[in-house]
Design a protein around this motif. Sequence first.
Motif, short mmCIF file in Angstrom:
data_model
loop_
_atom_site.label_atom_id
_atom_site.label_comp_id
_atom_site.label_asym_id
_atom_site.label_seq_id
_atom_site.Cartn_x
_atom_site.Cartn_y
_atom_site.Cartn_z
N LEU A 1 -2.79 7.13 -21.68
CA LEU A 1 -3.62 6.07 -21.12
C LEU A 1 -4.97 6.69 -20.76
O LEU A 1 -5.05 7.58 -19.93
CB LEU A 1 -2.95 5.49 -19.87
N ALA B 1 -8.21 1.99 -17.70
CA ALA B 1 -7.88 0.58 -17.51
C ALA B 1 -8.99 -0.01 -16.67
O ALA B 1 -9.37 0.54 -15.65
CB ALA B 1 -6.53 0.44 -16.82
N TRP C 1 -5.47 -4.92 -9.55
CA TRP C 1 -4.20 -4.33 -9.97
C TRP C 1 -3.21 -4.38 -8.81
O TRP C 1 -3.57 -4.05 -7.68
CB TRP C 1 -4.36 -2.87 -10.37
N PRO D 1 -3.02 1.37 -13.08
CA PRO D 1 -2.60 2.37 -14.07
C PRO D 1 -3.30 3.69 -13.76
O PRO D 1 -4.45 3.71 -13.33
CB PRO D 1 -3.11 1.79 -15.39
N GLU E 1 -4.99 6.95 -15.06
CA GLU E 1 -5.59 7.56 -16.24
C GLU E 1 -4.93 8.90 -16.50
O GLU E 1 -4.63 9.65 -15.58
CB GLU E 1 -7.09 7.71 -16.04
N TYR F 1 2.11 -3.10 -15.84
CA TYR F 1 0.90 -3.20 -15.02
C TYR F 1 0.62 -4.68 -14.78
O TYR F 1 0.59 -5.47 -15.72
CB TYR F 1 -0.29 -2.54 -15.72
N SER G 1 -9.03 -4.71 -19.71
CA SER G 1 -8.58 -3.99 -20.90
C SER G 1 -7.93 -2.67 -20.51
O SER G 1 -8.18 -2.13 -19.43
CB SER G 1 -9.76 -3.73 -21.85
N ILE G 2 -7.07 -2.21 -21.39
CA ILE G 2 -6.40 -0.91 -21.26
C ILE G 2 -6.63 -0.19 -22.57
O ILE G 2 -6.42 -0.76 -23.65
CB ILE G 2 -4.89 -1.06 -20.98
N THR H 1 -6.71 -0.55 -28.11
CA THR H 1 -7.28 -1.29 -26.99
C THR H 1 -6.48 -2.56 -26.78
O THR H 1 -6.26 -3.33 -27.72
CB THR H 1 -8.76 -1.64 -27.26
#
Length: 167
Positions: free
Chosen positions: A61, A64, A71, A75, A77, A89, A103-104, A115
């Motif tokens: 990852l 995010a 959130w 998430p 990183e 998530y 977006s993640i 993406t």
Amino acid sequence: MMSMTALAAALLSISCAQGDSLVVGGATLKPVPAKALQDETFRSLTIELVIEASMVTPINLDYADLNGGAWDQPPLEGTGFQSGDRAIYTVVADDPHETLGGSIELTMAYGNLVTIEFGWEDGSAATCDASDPDIQALALQTELEDSMSTAPVCTVYFMNPPGTMTD
């Protein structure tokens, strides 16, 4: 006859325990648990990652980002995923009219990026899409479930391409 202001002041001055009730004008009023009120006033969009691919792991990852909502558990990183892993998530909104979205971005073992973009504007259906501009060693599948509820779930499956060997 009692004015509405006087009635409201009288009701606010009375404290009730969870199991108690209050009789006002022949109607029985019961206190509403705070959790029940919270459940009525927010919505959420959950992104679930299901890693079934063995050929492209580890999947990392990268970041995010949100452009609406917050959130539930952000998430992290740098999180790495292996075949068989799942991650969930959830983006939440305290206001039922707030836009949820973001977006993640994940990096595959072979260096390509995937993406995941998701969004949900008030008055429209939730959306979710996963893309890899140069997809070769990975098959992606996105499913949006419970899209008519206040808590839709976007599941993104990372799979080996058809015709490849698996572990």
